[in-house]
Motif scaffolding. Structure first.
Motif, PDB file in Angstrom:
ATOM      1  N   ARG A 253       1.885 -36.377  -6.064  1.00  0.00           N
ATOM      2  CA  ARG A 253       1.963 -36.119  -4.621  1.00  0.00           C
ATOM      3  C   ARG A 253       1.762 -34.634  -4.369  1.00  0.00           C
ATOM      4  O   ARG A 253       2.226 -33.795  -5.132  1.00  0.00           O
ATOM      5  N   ASN A 254       1.090 -34.305  -3.262  1.00  0.00           N
ATOM      6  CA  ASN A 254       0.853 -32.910  -2.893  1.00  0.00           C
ATOM      7  C   ASN A 254       2.019 -32.372  -2.081  1.00  0.00           C
ATOM      8  O   ASN A 254       2.558 -33.065  -1.214  1.00  0.00           O
ATOM      9  N   VAL A 255       2.387 -31.140  -2.373  1.00  0.00           N
ATOM     10  CA  VAL A 255       3.421 -30.451  -1.611  1.00  0.00           C
ATOM     11  C   VAL A 255       2.956 -29.019  -1.373  1.00  0.00           C
ATOM     12  O   VAL A 255       2.424 -28.366  -2.269  1.00  0.00           O
ATOM     13  N   ILE A 256       3.130 -28.554  -0.137  1.00  0.00           N
ATOM     14  CA  ILE A 256       2.814 -27.173   0.207  1.00  0.00           C
ATOM     15  C   ILE A 256       4.141 -26.435   0.297  1.00  0.00           C
ATOM     16  O   ILE A 256       5.011 -26.801   1.089  1.00  0.00           O
ATOM     17  N   ASN A 257       4.322 -25.412  -0.534  1.00  0.00           N
ATOM     18  CA  ASN A 257       5.546 -24.624  -0.553  1.00  0.00           C
ATOM     19  C   ASN A 257       5.302 -23.258   0.064  1.00  0.00           C
ATOM     20  O   ASN A 257       4.302 -22.607  -0.237  1.00  0.00           O
ATOM     21  N   PHE A 258       6.233 -22.832   0.935  1.00  0.00           N
ATOM     22  CA  PHE A 258       6.175 -21.512   1.545  1.00  0.00           C
ATOM     23  C   PHE A 258       7.564 -21.141   2.033  1.00  0.00           C
ATOM     24  O   PHE A 258       8.462 -21.981   2.098  1.00  0.00           O
ATOM     25  N   SER A 259       7.761 -19.861   2.336  1.00  0.00           N
ATOM     26  CA  SER A 259       9.055 -19.392   2.831  1.00  0.00           C
ATOM     27  C   SER A 259       8.868 -18.763   4.206  1.00  0.00           C
ATOM     28  O   SER A 259       7.874 -18.099   4.472  1.00  0.00           O
TER      29      SER A 259
ATOM     30  N   THR B 149       2.673 -33.675   1.857  1.00  0.00           N
ATOM     31  CA  THR B 149       1.586 -34.268   2.622  1.00  0.00           C
ATOM     32  C   THR B 149       0.335 -34.384   1.769  1.00  0.00           C
ATOM     33  O   THR B 149       0.134 -33.617   0.830  1.00  0.00           O
ATOM     34  N   ASP B 150      -0.495 -35.362   2.114  1.00  0.00           N
ATOM     35  CA  ASP B 150      -1.804 -35.472   1.478  1.00  0.00           C
ATOM     36  C   ASP B 150      -2.837 -34.663   2.229  1.00  0.00           C
ATOM     37  O   ASP B 150      -3.935 -34.442   1.759  1.00  0.00           O
TER      38      ASP B 150
END
Length: 147
Positions: A22-28, A55-56
């Motif tokens: 699964r895709n995950v976008i990580n940010f702060s 999210t895909d």
């Protein structure tokens, strides 16, 4: 259900990871609150929120750059930990349900044209377009938009 909404600036560029397929976008995101203390002196308090957007549809990731102001909402998770010197600490993370780009520091100083759109997951993104003139043809119905 608990929902948390945050408006703030990204502390670093977003990173797209693949976890168990699964895709995950990580940010702060940093939210700075300005207030006056009991003596009337102006103070600032910054709260950092670690965000995970599962999210895909990762097309928004290139727009999530350091300094960009965003609105995010989702379910919060508070994690406690012990530091090396034995002190207790806590971190706030957020499982993102919606993200909207509000702009960046560079856009506000450059005065460039911006356009916005919505991803299929309901997330809004905003991109800068300085070389192409945007035209609006009102003869077409609004429901025939290509996105």
């Amino acid at each position: 259900m608990i929902k948390l909404q945050v408006i703030g600036n990204l502390g670093k560029d977003a990173v797209v990871n693949n976890v168990n397929g699964r895709n995950v976008i990580n940010f702060s995101v940093a939210h700075t609150e300005r207030y006056k203390d009991a003596q009337g002196a102006q103070k600032e308090r910054t709260t950092w929120v670690e965000c995970a957007y599962w999210t895909d549809r990762t097309a928004i990731a290139p727009y999530l750059k350091k300094g960009t102001q965003v609105y995010v909402e989702g379910q919060p998770d508070v994690r406690t930990y012990s530091t090396q010197d034995g002190k207790q600490g806590a971190s706030l993370s957020l499982r993102i349900a919606n993200v909207q780009l509000l702009g960046s520091r560079q856009e506000s100083s450059m005065g460039s044209n911006t356009s916005s759109g919505t991803t299929s997951g309901g997330s809004t993104y905003q991109s800068t377009n300085t070389s192409v003139e945007q035209t609006s043809d009102m003869s077409e119905p609004a429901d025939d938009l290509p996105f």
